[in-house]
Design an enzyme around this catalytic site. Structure first.
Site, PDB file in Angstrom:
ATOM      1  N   ASN A 109       0.850  -1.198   0.000  1.00  0.00           N
ATOM      2  CA  ASN A 109       0.000   0.000   0.000  1.00  0.00           C
ATOM      3  C   ASN A 109       0.879   1.239   0.000  1.00  0.00           C
ATOM      4  OD1 ASN A 109      -2.400   1.601   0.311  1.00  0.00           O
ATOM      5  ND2 ASN A 109      -1.934   1.803   2.499  1.00  0.00           N
ATOM      6  N   HIS A 111       0.822   5.234   1.273  1.00  0.00           N
ATOM      7  CA  HIS A 111       0.075   6.069   2.222  1.00  0.00           C
ATOM      8  C   HIS A 111       0.686   7.466   2.247  1.00  0.00           C
ATOM      9  CE1 HIS A 111      -2.453   6.956   5.634  1.00  0.00           C
ATOM     10  NE2 HIS A 111      -1.403   7.468   6.253  1.00  0.00           N
ATOM     11  N   SER A 138       4.759   7.040   2.303  1.00  0.00           N
ATOM     12  CA  SER A 138       5.346   5.751   2.695  1.00  0.00           C
ATOM     13  C   SER A 138       4.740   4.629   1.863  1.00  0.00           C
ATOM     14  CB  SER A 138       5.015   5.418   4.166  1.00  0.00           C
ATOM     15  OG  SER A 138       5.350   6.473   5.037  1.00  0.00           O
ATOM     16  N   ASP A 147      -2.914   0.697   7.822  1.00  0.00           N
ATOM     17  CA  ASP A 147      -1.700   1.491   7.587  1.00  0.00           C
ATOM     18  C   ASP A 147      -0.582   1.143   8.574  1.00  0.00           C
ATOM     19  OD1 ASP A 147      -2.981   2.862   5.495  1.00  0.00           O
ATOM     20  OD2 ASP A 147      -3.857   4.293   6.888  1.00  0.00           O
TER      21      ASP A 147
END
Ligand code: GRF
Length: 223
Positions: A109, A111, A138, A147
């Site tokens: 992911n 973020h 990030s 997250d």
């Protein structure tokens, strides 16, 4: 030559990170974007995928009575592409532990914050309110904690005195567009691993906040 890494991108909106992945010539030598899945039928990223001749699937979360039913359909859609790597890029649904654990070590992911600071939404607004001098982006492996998975790499972005949430958001997004293709290239080259929440790059353990990178240029902006 090693076969290219088959990558599926999960989106929910504009898809500018998807565009940056599509546009990265370096990434293209190591990876193939085999499919884009959106949880919204109106996500602009679907048009970006179609223009790049990438297969698309829509799994509209609003059509499902439960998260379980949605995730079953999503799982099927992902499996249809037989990916080596799955990327979340503006995918705005929280995924269950079951889903995430199934793809352990191959689900990433991006973020818009320097994790572990500012998990969740409205990161730019919160960074400004907290008086941060530095904000950023990030990329991390996804775990069941929102997250919260092991961080791979970060790019810091200076907060300017005149910034509002929009100006800051747009510079962080530019950093994202540089960072994500870079990290996905590492993975596709087989250099990046995560086992039992320990991240290694070229067999070296990364620090808790991941590899710290700095943005070489602000050119080549994808909007
Ligand atoms: C990005 O800021 C990403 O970090 C966050 O959602 C935004 C998606 O933007 N998870 P886009 O759809 O890639 O333009």
């Amino acid at each position: 030559m090693m076969p290219k890494c088959a990558v599926v991108v999960l989106i929910g909106g504009n898809g500018s990170n998807l565009q940056a992945l599509i546009d990265s010539a370096t990434l293209a030598t190591h990876a193939r974007l085999v499919g884009v899945i959106s949880h919204r039928a109106d996500a602009y990223g679907l048009a970006r995928a179609k223009s790049a001749n990438i297969a698309t699937t829509v799994v509209p979360h609003v059509d499902f009575a439960s998260r379980e039913a949605f995730e079953d359909a999503l799982h099927q859609a992902v499996e249809n592409f037989k990916p080596d790597l799955i990327l979340l890029a503006g995918f705005m649904r929280v995924l269950s532990n079951d889903f995430v654990n199934h793809y352990e070590g191959k689900l990433l992911n991006i973020h818009p914050a320097l994790l572990p600071k500012f998990k969740g939404l409205n990161t730019h607004q919160r960074a400004l309110a907290a008086g941060e001098k530095e904000h950023g982006a990030s990329v991390h492996f996804v775990t069941g904690e929102l997250d919260g998975g092991p961080i791979i790499a970060q790019v810091p972005v200076a907060v300017l005195p005149e910034d509002d949430e929009h100006t800051l958001a747009s510079r962080v997004l530019q950093a994202e567009h540089w960072l994500y293709p870079q990290v996905v290239t590492w993975f596709s080259q087989n250099r990046l691993k995560c086992t039992q929440n320990i991240v290694t790059l070229d067999d070296k353990r990364l620090p808790p906040q991941g590899q710290q990178l700095s943005l070489p240029t602000m050119k080549g902006i994808v909007s």
